[in-house]
Design a protein around this motif. Structure first.
Motif, PDB file in Angstrom:
ATOM      1  N   GLU A 172       0.824  -1.200   0.000  1.00 53.44           N
ATOM      2  CA  GLU A 172       0.000   0.000   0.000  1.00 53.44           C
ATOM      3  C   GLU A 172       0.865   1.260   0.000  1.00 53.44           C
ATOM      4  N   TRP A 173       1.996   1.203   0.706  1.00 51.03           N
ATOM      5  CA  TRP A 173       2.936   2.329   0.678  1.00 51.03           C
ATOM      6  C   TRP A 173       3.459   2.560  -0.737  1.00 51.03           C
ATOM      7  N   GLN A 174       3.823   1.484  -1.413  1.00 51.88           N
ATOM      8  CA  GLN A 174       4.346   1.613  -2.768  1.00 51.88           C
ATOM      9  C   GLN A 174       3.321   2.292  -3.679  1.00 51.88           C
ATOM     10  N   ILE A 175       2.082   1.824  -3.585  1.00 52.58           N
ATOM     11  CA  ILE A 175       1.035   2.354  -4.457  1.00 52.58           C
ATOM     12  C   ILE A 175       0.692   3.790  -4.072  1.00 52.58           C
ATOM     13  N   LEU A 176       0.676   4.087  -2.779  1.00 54.99           N
ATOM     14  CA  LEU A 176       0.442   5.467  -2.336  1.00 54.99           C
ATOM     15  C   LEU A 176       1.438   6.416  -2.979  1.00 54.99           C
ATOM     16  N   SER A 227      -2.257  -6.651 -11.774  1.00 51.47           N
ATOM     17  CA  SER A 227      -3.357  -6.260 -12.651  1.00 51.47           C
ATOM     18  C   SER A 227      -3.922  -4.930 -12.183  1.00 51.47           C
ATOM     19  N   VAL A 228      -4.580  -4.221 -13.101  1.00 51.67           N
ATOM     20  CA  VAL A 228      -5.188  -2.940 -12.750  1.00 51.67           C
ATOM     21  C   VAL A 228      -6.237  -3.147 -11.658  1.00 51.67           C
ATOM     22  N   LYS A 229      -6.958  -4.253 -11.725  1.00 53.51           N
ATOM     23  CA  LYS A 229      -7.970  -4.552 -10.709  1.00 53.51           C
ATOM     24  C   LYS A 229      -7.331  -4.690  -9.331  1.00 53.51           C
ATOM     25  N   THR A 230      -6.189  -5.372  -9.272  1.00 51.38           N
ATOM     26  CA  THR A 230      -5.497  -5.543  -7.992  1.00 51.38           C
ATOM     27  C   THR A 230      -5.006  -4.207  -7.465  1.00 51.38           C
ATOM     28  N   VAL A 231      -4.457  -3.380  -8.353  1.00 50.69           N
ATOM     29  CA  VAL A 231      -3.997  -2.043  -7.943  1.00 50.69           C
ATOM     30  C   VAL A 231      -5.171  -1.234  -7.407  1.00 50.69           C
ATOM     31  N   SER A 232      -6.309  -1.312  -8.068  1.00 54.97           N
ATOM     32  CA  SER A 232      -7.498  -0.580  -7.616  1.00 54.97           C
ATOM     33  C   SER A 232      -7.940  -1.051  -6.232  1.00 54.97           C
ATOM     34  N   THR A 233      -7.821  -2.359  -5.999  1.00 52.15           N
ATOM     35  CA  THR A 233      -8.182  -2.900  -4.685  1.00 52.15           C
ATOM     36  C   THR A 233      -7.266  -2.350  -3.604  1.00 52.15           C
ATOM     37  N   TYR A 234      -5.954  -2.329  -3.885  1.00 49.71           N
ATOM     38  CA  TYR A 234      -5.001  -1.763  -2.925  1.00 49.71           C
ATOM     39  C   TYR A 234      -5.294  -0.290  -2.684  1.00 49.71           C
ATOM     40  N   ARG A 235      -5.615   0.422  -3.761  1.00 52.40           N
ATOM     41  CA  ARG A 235      -5.921   1.849  -3.621  1.00 52.40           C
ATOM     42  C   ARG A 235      -7.124   2.041  -2.706  1.00 52.40           C
ATOM     43  N   SER A 236      -8.162   1.248  -2.907  1.00 57.08           N
ATOM     44  CA  SER A 236      -9.361   1.363  -2.078  1.00 57.08           C
ATOM     45  C   SER A 236      -9.046   1.075  -0.612  1.00 57.08           C
ATOM     46  N   LEU A 296       3.272   6.092  -5.635  1.00 54.18           N
ATOM     47  CA  LEU A 296       3.133   6.210  -7.086  1.00 54.18           C
ATOM     48  C   LEU A 296       1.916   7.047  -7.463  1.00 54.18           C
ATOM     49  N   ILE A 297       0.823   6.873  -6.724  1.00 54.95           N
ATOM     50  CA  ILE A 297      -0.366   7.685  -6.990  1.00 54.95           C
ATOM     51  C   ILE A 297      -0.062   9.157  -6.766  1.00 54.95           C
ATOM     52  N   VAL A 298       0.585   9.458  -5.642  1.00 57.51           N
ATOM     53  CA  VAL A 298       0.910  10.849  -5.317  1.00 57.51           C
ATOM     54  C   VAL A 298       1.867  11.442  -6.354  1.00 57.51           C
ATOM     55  N   ALA A 299       2.707  10.577  -6.951  1.00 57.12           N
ATOM     56  CA  ALA A 299       3.633  11.038  -7.986  1.00 57.12           C
ATOM     57  C   ALA A 299       2.936  11.240  -9.328  1.00 57.12           C
ATOM     58  N   GLY A 300       1.631  10.932  -9.385  1.00 57.10           N
ATOM     59  CA  GLY A 300       0.876  11.147 -10.603  1.00 57.10           C
ATOM     60  C   GLY A 300       0.879   9.982 -11.582  1.00 57.10           C
ATOM     61  N   VAL A 301       1.329   8.814 -11.120  1.00 56.45           N
ATOM     62  CA  VAL A 301       1.380   7.635 -11.990  1.00 56.45           C
ATOM     63  C   VAL A 301      -0.012   7.018 -12.083  1.00 56.45           C
ATOM     64  N   SER A 302      -0.437   6.645 -13.277  1.00 57.59           N
ATOM     65  CA  SER A 302      -1.768   6.066 -13.475  1.00 57.59           C
ATOM     66  C   SER A 302      -1.830   4.650 -12.902  1.00 57.59           C
ATOM     67  N   LEU A 303      -3.053   4.177 -12.639  1.00 53.80           N
ATOM     68  CA  LEU A 303      -3.215   2.832 -12.092  1.00 53.80           C
ATOM     69  C   LEU A 303      -2.690   1.773 -13.068  1.00 53.80           C
ATOM     70  N   THR A 304      -2.886   2.026 -14.356  1.00 55.74           N
ATOM     71  CA  THR A 304      -2.391   1.081 -15.364  1.00 55.74           C
ATOM     72  C   THR A 304      -0.865   0.984 -15.316  1.00 55.74           C
ATOM     73  N   ILE A 330       1.039   1.835 -12.764  1.00 54.79           N
ATOM     74  CA  ILE A 330       1.419   1.235 -11.479  1.00 54.79           C
ATOM     75  C   ILE A 330       1.383  -0.283 -11.580  1.00 54.79           C
ATOM     76  N   GLY A 331       0.329  -0.790 -12.200  1.00 52.42           N
ATOM     77  CA  GLY A 331       0.220  -2.228 -12.381  1.00 52.42           C
ATOM     78  C   GLY A 331       1.381  -2.790 -13.186  1.00 52.42           C
ATOM     79  N   ARG A 332       1.776  -2.062 -14.245  1.00 52.42           N
ATOM     80  CA  ARG A 332       2.886  -2.518 -15.071  1.00 52.42           C
ATOM     81  C   ARG A 332       4.182  -2.541 -14.272  1.00 52.42           C
TER      82      ARG A 332
END
Length: 206
Positions: A149-153, A172-181, A155-163, A165-167
């Motif tokens: 969750e820290w990693q994804i946080l 998967s984008v779905k998994t990234v979205s779950t972590y974001r939620s 990347l999101i704050v850095a403006g990286v898209s969910l797609t 981030i998944g790459r």
């Protein structure tokens, strides 16, 4: 002689650290592991003077591995290595059983000191942090975030898209979205804009 188990998923980093520590007369890396599972296997075969354990590894969290090590071998000294700032992770690592925490951007002398201190049963910690004491930052809601969750946080704050981030994280984008939620829920916020504001207010940056 301090015999060290090096746990990091980057072979080049392990090789560089092995060369660095070879100059020290009282320590040497005698075993390596590329992930937490391999680290536990090495420890079941023999104890080590110190385990150097990376916080972020492919295939599993270094903090989760630390907790398992501490549960099975409570007296095993562990020094955590990470690219993450000390003020955000050191207290969490200490609570999980680490003897020290060293950011990878620190001078090599600090790591060498941390190894010697941990091998003797002591604690090597950032200034202002002592065993049993947690600074104000880890008491905040973000202290409950997992490593992923820290990693994804960040990347999101850095403006990286969910797609993207998944790459980058091989998810998967779905998994990234779950972590974001999950991380938004833990922080009691509902949008990326609020996430950026939260990070600014709590001094969370790279």
């Amino acid at each position: 002689m301090i015999e060290i188990l090096m746990v990091d998923d980057h072979a080049i980093f392990r090789s560089g650290l092995r060369r660095l520590l070879s100059d020290e007369p009282d320590m040497r890396i005698v075993a390596e592991a590329g992930n937490g599972r391999e680290a536990l296997e090495r420890l079941r075969n023999r104890p080590f003077g110190v385990v150097l354990l990376d916080v972020s590894m492919a295939g599993g969290s270094g903090l989760d591995t630390l907790r398992r090590i501490h549960a099975e071998w409570p007296s095993q000294p562990v020094v955590m290595l990470s690219m993450y700032p000390e003020e955000q992770y050191a207290a969490i690592a200490l609570d999980a059983g680490a003897n020290g925490y060293v950011s990878k951007d620190r001078d090599a002398a600090q790591l060498i000191d941390a190894i010697r201190i941990a091998a003797s049963g002591g604690f090597h910690l950032p200034a202002g942090l002592r065993p049993g004491h947690r600074p104000a930052v880890p008491h905040a809601a973000h202290a409950r975030l997992t490593e992923r969750e820290w990693q994804i946080l960040r990347l999101i704050v850095a403006g990286v898209s969910l797609t993207e981030i998944g790459r980058r994280l091989c998810l998967s984008v779905k998994t990234v979205s779950t972590y974001r939620s999950r991380l938004l829920g833990k922080l009691a916020i509902v949008s990326n804009a609020e996430l950026v504001r939260y990070c600014i207010e709590h001094g969370i940056d790279d």
